[in-house]
Design an enzyme around this catalytic site. Sequence first.
Site, short mmCIF file in Angstrom:
data_model
loop_
_atom_site.label_atom_id
_atom_site.label_comp_id
_atom_site.label_asym_id
_atom_site.label_seq_id
_atom_site.Cartn_x
_atom_site.Cartn_y
_atom_site.Cartn_z
CG MET A 35 17.60 5.21 6.29
SD MET A 35 16.78 4.08 5.17
CE MET A 35 17.74 2.58 5.42
CB SER A 36 13.95 9.80 9.36
OG SER A 36 13.97 9.23 10.65
CG HIS A 88 10.88 -2.31 5.57
ND1 HIS A 88 11.23 -1.20 6.32
CD2 HIS A 88 9.56 -2.15 5.29
CE1 HIS A 88 10.17 -0.41 6.48
NE2 HIS A 88 9.15 -0.98 5.87
CG ASN A 91 18.03 -3.02 12.58
OD1 ASN A 91 17.15 -2.15 12.56
ND2 ASN A 91 19.22 -2.84 12.01
CG HIS A 112 5.70 6.20 7.50
ND1 HIS A 112 6.19 6.90 8.58
CD2 HIS A 112 6.58 5.23 7.25
CE1 HIS A 112 7.34 6.35 8.94
NE2 HIS A 112 7.60 5.34 8.16
CG HIS A 145 11.58 8.69 5.11
ND1 HIS A 145 10.23 8.39 5.14
CD2 HIS A 145 12.07 8.38 6.32
CE1 HIS A 145 9.94 7.90 6.33
NE2 HIS A 145 11.02 7.89 7.07
CB SER A 173 8.89 2.62 11.88
OG SER A 173 9.42 3.19 10.73
CB ALA A 216 12.59 2.44 13.23
CE1 TYR A 247 12.43 5.59 2.23
CE2 TYR A 247 13.83 6.28 4.04
CZ TYR A 247 12.66 5.71 3.58
OH TYR A 247 11.72 5.26 4.47
CD GLU A 248 8.87 8.94 1.39
OE1 GLU A 248 7.71 8.76 0.98
OE2 GLU A 248 9.12 9.63 2.41
N1 HPA Z 1 20.04 1.39 9.20
C1 HPA Z 1 19.43 2.49 8.75
N2 HPA Z 1 18.18 2.80 9.04
C2 HPA Z 1 17.51 1.96 9.84
C3 HPA Z 1 18.09 0.79 10.36
C4 HPA Z 1 19.43 0.51 10.02
O1 HPA Z 1 20.02 -0.51 10.44
N3 HPA Z 1 17.13 0.19 11.13
C5 HPA Z 1 16.03 0.98 11.07
N4 HPA Z 1 16.25 2.05 10.30
#
Ligand code: HPA
Length: 266
Positions: free
Chosen positions: A205-206, A241, A229, A55, A77, A25, A107, A79-80
């Site tokens: 998540m990757s 997001h 974050n 992406h 990913h 990202s 990210a 989760y997709e």
């Molecule tokens: N959690 C999971 N995946 C993420 C986060 C998070 O806080 N920030 C960016 N990708």
Amino acid sequence: MQETIKFINEKTNNFNPEFCVILGSGLGDFVDNYDSISIPYSEIPNFKQSTVKGHAGKLVFTEIEGKKFVFMQGRYHYYEGHSIQTVVYPIKVMKKLGVKSVILTNAAGAVNKDFKPADLMIITDHINLLGTNPLIGQNDDELGTRFPDMSEVYKKHLVELAEKCAKNLKIKIQKGVYAACTGPSYETPTEVKMLRTLGADAVGMSTVPEAIVANYCGMNVLGISCLTNYAAGITKNPLTHNEVIESASAAKEKFQALLLEILKNI
Ligand code: HPA
């Protein structure tokens, strides 16, 4: 696999990259200004369409300072809804194309309170909390062994190289452990506490599926997270997001500068 490799070799005139960079990202446009050959995933036999906003979904082949790179603009990913095998298929393709080292970027949320949003973190190790492993299934002995060692997935010499590059550029850099959860929901505050207790510094998540398979195939791995974050519960703010996208784009210049310095020195 043979079909995929034949197609890519024809399109790139047997480019045979030595390095692969997965752009996470905010880094997607890193290669936009390079002279390159690019192939949308949609054209590549046996590559699936990527579905995440931000992406692009293409392979970009280019030379930087005489070294041959293939960039993945966009990744798959779990989760997709893709199978874990689909997520790591491109990594196996990279191995067959002759890639020796893979740089994985992403990210992630900061689990370690000493880290701050917009910090960059070199991944020193990971915790796989996906509830699956990309190597499940029949083993391809040509790629790697059935029970691969994972003692040094993120190669020390590459961690040191990345640290040195950050120092050269006077960019503050963190080092730490990346925990992979499936998403797509962010974690709960209690899950984040658990992750910290387990030894995680960041959560995302990757990356982990790709890192496992790259290591299994005998490729060197370097991982860098952009902490976008604080993970849930560290501050009172709910996560969005948009916040992730905004922070990734705020840190973009720094992240791109570091990545370029690494590519020059790798
Ligand atoms: N959690 C999971 N995946 C993420 C986060 C998070 O806080 N920030 C960016 N990708």
